[in-house]
Design an enzyme around this catalytic site. Structure first.
Site, mmCIF file in Angstrom:
data_model
loop_
_atom_site.group_PDB
_atom_site.id
_atom_site.type_symbol
_atom_site.label_atom_id
_atom_site.label_comp_id
_atom_site.label_asym_id
_atom_site.label_seq_id
_atom_site.Cartn_x
_atom_site.Cartn_y
_atom_site.Cartn_z
ATOM 1 N N SER A 205 0.816 -1.222 0.000
ATOM 2 C CA SER A 205 0.000 0.000 0.000
ATOM 3 C C SER A 205 0.849 1.270 0.000
ATOM 4 C CB SER A 205 -0.968 0.000 1.201
ATOM 5 O OG SER A 205 -1.800 -1.146 1.176
ATOM 6 N N ARG A 206 2.074 1.152 -0.466
ATOM 7 C CA ARG A 206 3.008 2.290 -0.534
ATOM 8 C C ARG A 206 3.350 2.868 0.839
ATOM 9 N NH1 ARG A 206 3.400 -0.007 -4.641
ATOM 10 N NH2 ARG A 206 3.464 0.871 -6.744
ATOM 11 N N LEU A 207 3.142 2.076 1.891
ATOM 12 C CA LEU A 207 3.526 2.503 3.236
ATOM 13 C C LEU A 207 4.938 1.998 3.517
ATOM 14 C CD1 LEU A 207 0.201 1.892 5.184
ATOM 15 C CD2 LEU A 207 1.076 4.029 4.222
#
Length: 229
Positions: A205-207
């Site tokens: 999630s692009r975290l």
């Protein structure tokens, strides 16, 4: 209408670039478990890259800035790392050499997509001493040694034949292979002494996990902090 006989038609398949995505799921990175010294952490990650057989694990982007503020970047190869910093070798008269002479600050970037990792390094660059440059040059393949003499790196040339003619000229000059090829005075090493090193681990999630080490002359102890992705 079919292409003329003997000719082929190139068919371009449309690609929606903004639809090309990869979800990163391989590993995690936490500020409570990284090494206290970023060079030790680099050593650990570099070992992972070598063990994973990442193609060209020593390849790193070197970014410099010219006198007018124009940035430029290119791939160079890491040739040494120790407590003093990260070492690479090149032509001092090249664009990067001229820019480092004017502004001796630079950034390095390692990208190992197989491990979903990046390492970003920023710091001050100095030339290594002549003996270190000489020792490294002496261990290069003879063809690479001759190429360092033949190539006026970053300068316009008339064409490939002109470059090959210069190479042949130096190959003839140093045709006695029992004699070493001397290091050109315009060729040698640089060392980037880091004041900031960031380890980036891709996450879902692009975290992404981003752990940065930084220090200043006033505070020489490494500070470890997490950055927002």
């Amino acid at each position: 209408m079919p292409p003329p006989r003997g000719e082929s038609r190139v068919v371009f398949v449309p690609v929606k670039i903004d639809d090309l995505r990869t979800e990163y799921m391989r590993a995690t990175l936490d500020e409570t478990s990284v090494a206290a010294d970023p060079l030790r952490q680099f050593e650990l990650w570099f070992g992972d890259a070598v063990n994973a057989r990442v193609p060209e694990p020593t390849a790193m982007t070197l970014a410099t800035v010219g006198a007018e503020g124009d940035p430029s970047a290119r791939i160079v190869l890491l040739k040494g790392v120790d407590e003093r910093g990260f070492t690479f070798f090149t032509n001092y008269d090249s664009r990067k050499g001229r820019e480092l002479a004017t502004r001796p600050r630079a950034a390095l970037l390692f990208f190992w997509p197989e491990l979903e990792r990046q390492i970003r390094i920023e710091g001050t660059v100095v030339k290594v001493d002549a003996e270190e440059s000489r020792a490294y040059f002496a261990g290069r393949p003879r063809g690479s040694q001759l190429g360092a003499w033949a190539s006026p790196q970053s300068a316009p040339i008339a064409g490939r034949p002109a470059l090959e003619a210069r190479f042949a000229e130096f190959a003839d000059r140093y045709r006695d292979e029992s004699m070493p090829v001397p290091r050109p005075p315009h060729w040698g090493g640089y060392r980037l002494a880091p004041d900031s090193i960031e380890f980036w681990q891709g996450r879902a999630s692009r975290l992404h996990d981003r752990i940065r080490y930084r220090r200043t002359q006033a505070q020489p102890v490494w500070i470890i902090e997490r950055l927002a992705p």
